[in-house]
Design an enzyme around this catalytic site. Structure first.
Site, PDB file in Angstrom:
ATOM      1  N   CYS A 144      -2.046  17.057 -10.685  1.00 16.71           N
ATOM      2  CA  CYS A 144      -1.153  17.366 -11.727  1.00 16.71           C
ATOM      3  C   CYS A 144      -1.124  18.168 -12.654  1.00 16.71           C
ATOM      4  CB  CYS A 144      -0.203  16.225 -11.780  1.00 16.71           C
ATOM      5  SG  CYS A 144       1.178  15.878 -12.292  1.00 16.71           S
ATOM      6  N   HIS A 153      -0.224  12.692  -7.348  1.00 15.73           N
ATOM      7  CA  HIS A 153      -1.097  11.890  -7.603  1.00 15.73           C
ATOM      8  C   HIS A 153      -1.451  10.924  -6.800  1.00 15.73           C
ATOM      9  CE1 HIS A 153      -0.161  11.719 -11.474  1.00 15.73           C
ATOM     10  NE2 HIS A 153       0.785  12.645 -11.802  1.00 15.73           N
ATOM     11  N   GLU A 163      -4.337   8.747  -6.418  1.00 20.02           N
ATOM     12  CA  GLU A 163      -4.688   7.973  -6.792  1.00 20.02           C
ATOM     13  C   GLU A 163      -3.723   6.699  -7.203  1.00 20.02           C
ATOM     14  OE1 GLU A 163      -2.373   8.826 -10.272  1.00 20.02           O
ATOM     15  OE2 GLU A 163      -3.702   9.929  -8.723  1.00 20.02           O
TER      16      GLU A 163
END
Length: 370
Positions: free
Chosen positions: A257, A343, A345
């Site tokens: 990001c 993202h 995760e």
């Protein structure tokens, strides 16, 4: 709390447009850039994500608060959004393993939140007119004062916010006897990123946003990571310089990001503020290396320049966002460096992008063998 006890509240946009609603019971005023997230779940993760620092969040899901809060589902040390705007706020919750209600959690953090807003109309307005500064308030009779306060709210473009959310002192995550050591630059890092690295047998030292390469190098890491975070990437010159030094030495580097944007800037690729950004948990991305599609979680209001990326002989585009063809991932052709705009995760159901952590670990292992 009964409906009749709720006081009037409003949303005032920078262009003068007003939407009315009701206070959930925490009186006050909050300012920030207004944005919306299309996720149906995960509101607690959203509210604690450092990338949302300084933003007023509009929840597009019609019900917020219905499953309460759980102390294990935070992405940082507290709430990072400036305020919340929603349609229906639930004061009661039904999840068995909840630690409490969302209202009590908001009250503890003194977060201004307003409900009963026509969020469909508000989101459609932001979508068409772009993200802009706004103010939410329970002081509906002080419109002139609110307009003055809103006028002094800084614009997100050019705003450096990483220093507001980064750790003040370095700290460690994981098993100190792990096979791999990673130095992570915290420009707004989410806890789940650290969990994903740690469970892949990595020991991570997390450094403040303005740490130099030499300071990170002293940890003797096997690889480097640059995190997500809030604000405009361009003012983060120290992070860009650190990235340049890592790249110069061809050391394993991964960015997510804001970290992705910092790596792009370190390669001379500019960034720009998007019309209204990407924020949600079902954004379609195509991996150009494999031809496979990924359902991804995204949260960003800036992106890197596609034309400049395509023209850069050192960089290739690895992922694209299928809704608007913006760059969703890059890698350097002759360096051990890659990054993504989304993202991996965050797994709201799909785990399509978790492989990126495995790629990073494999890059580190290969580099150690050389």
């Amino acid at each position: 709390m009964k409906y009749k006890q709720q006081k009037k509240a409003l949303v005032l946009l920078a262009d003068g447009t007003i939407f009315y609603g009701k206070s959930i019971g925490i009186e006050g005023t909050a300012t920030g850039e207004i944005c919306f997230n299309t996720g149906m779940t995960g509101y607690q993760e959203i509210f604690t994500d450092p990338s949302y620092y300084g933003q007023l969040m509009v929840a597009t899901n019609a019900h917020i608060g219905n499953y309460g809060v759980n102390n294990d589902e935070v992405e940082s040390d507290g709430i990072k959004i400036s305020g919340l705007i929603c349609r229906n706020f639930s004061f009661t919750y039904s999840r068995e393993n909840a630690d409490g209600s969302l209202f009590d959690w908001f009250k503890k953090h003194n977060l201004v939140a307003i409900s009963d807003v026509d969020t469909r109309a508000l989101v459609a307005y932001i979508r068409d007119n772009g993200a802009m500064n706004a103010i939410i308030s329970t002081e509906v009779d002080k419109l002139d004062e609110l307009k003055k306060q809103l006028a002094t709210t800084p614009n997100m473009e050019g705003l450096e916010l990483a220093s507001k959310v980064s750790t003040k002192e370095p700290y460690f995550v994981g098993n100190e006897n792990a096979a791999i050591k990673i130095a992570a630059l915290d420009i707004g890092i989410k806890k789940n990123i650290l969990r994903n690295l740690a469970k892949r047998d990595a020991y991570i030292k997390v450094f403040p946003y303005n740490t130099s390469f030499e300071e990170m190098k002293a940890f003797n890491p096997d690889g480097y990571f640059i995190s997500n975070g809030p604000g405009d990437p361009e003012p983060l010159t120290e992070a860009q310089n650190t990235a340049k030094e890592i790249i110069k030495r061809n050391l394993p580097l991964f960015g997510i990001c804001l970290g992705h944007q910092v790596i792009a800037l370190a390669n001379g690729i500019s960034t720009y503020k998007m019309h209204n950004g990407h924020r949600g948990i079902n954004h379609p991305v195509k991996n150009l290396l494999t031809g496979k599609g990924e359902i991804t979680s995204q949260n960003h209001g800036f992106a890197i320049n596609r034309e400049e990326t395509e023209a850069n002989p050192e960089v290739e585009i690895t992922h694209v966002h299928l809704n608007d063809n913006t760059v969703a991932g890059i890698r350097m052709k002759n360096k051990n460096v890659f990054s993504v705009q989304y993202h991996p995760e965050a797994s709201p159901g799909p785990h399509d992008s978790a492989y990126l952590f495995d790629v990073f670990i494999e890059n580190i292992k290969k580099n150690k063998q050389n």
